[in-house]
Design a protein around this motif. Sequence first.
Motif, PDB file in Angstrom:
ATOM      1  N   GLY A  48      28.906   1.503 -21.848  1.00 27.10           N
ATOM      2  CA  GLY A  48      29.496   1.335 -20.682  1.00 27.10           C
ATOM      3  C   GLY A  48      28.496   1.540 -19.857  1.00 27.10           C
ATOM      4  N   LEU A  49      28.289   0.848 -18.433  1.00 29.91           N
ATOM      5  CA  LEU A  49      26.862   0.619 -17.086  1.00 29.91           C
ATOM      6  C   LEU A  49      25.541   0.682 -17.981  1.00 29.91           C
ATOM      7  N   ARG A  50      24.705   0.167 -17.840  1.00 33.92           N
ATOM      8  CA  ARG A  50      23.055   0.733 -17.625  1.00 33.92           C
ATOM      9  C   ARG A  50      22.725   0.447 -17.175  1.00 33.92           C
ATOM     10  N   CYS A  51      21.448   0.704 -16.052  1.00 29.21           N
ATOM     11  CA  CYS A  51      20.474   0.522 -15.290  1.00 29.21           C
ATOM     12  C   CYS A  51      19.067  -0.003 -15.518  1.00 29.21           C
ATOM     13  N   TYR A  52      18.263  -0.334 -15.644  1.00 30.52           N
ATOM     14  CA  TYR A  52      16.686  -0.595 -16.417  1.00 30.52           C
ATOM     15  C   TYR A  52      15.639  -1.708 -15.301  1.00 30.52           C
TER      16      TYR A  52
END
Length: 80
Positions: A48-52
Motif C-alpha cells: 500500500g502507501l508508505r510515507c517516510y
Amino acid sequence: MKYIMFEDFAGKPLPIIFPERIEFDEFREQIPYSSVRSAGFVVQDPQGLRCYGKAKNLGPEVITAHPDDAAIIAENFEEK
C-alpha cells in the motif's frame, strides 16, 4: 512523490502530493494554510502507501513524516 500534510482552517489534516523535482519550500510558498503538520515522501508498494523521510527546508526545524500519514493520504483516495 513528495507530500506536505497541512492542517486546514478547521484543524483537519490536508495532504498535498507533488513531484519530487519541486522543492518543499517552493511548494510551501504556494499554499495558504498556515500550519504544516508533517512532510516527506510517499510511495505505493505491494503493501500500500508508505510515507517516510523529512523536509529540511520548511522552517527552522526539520519536518518529518508521521506514522499515520499514509493512512490519511489513502483515505483521500477512497470512494465515498
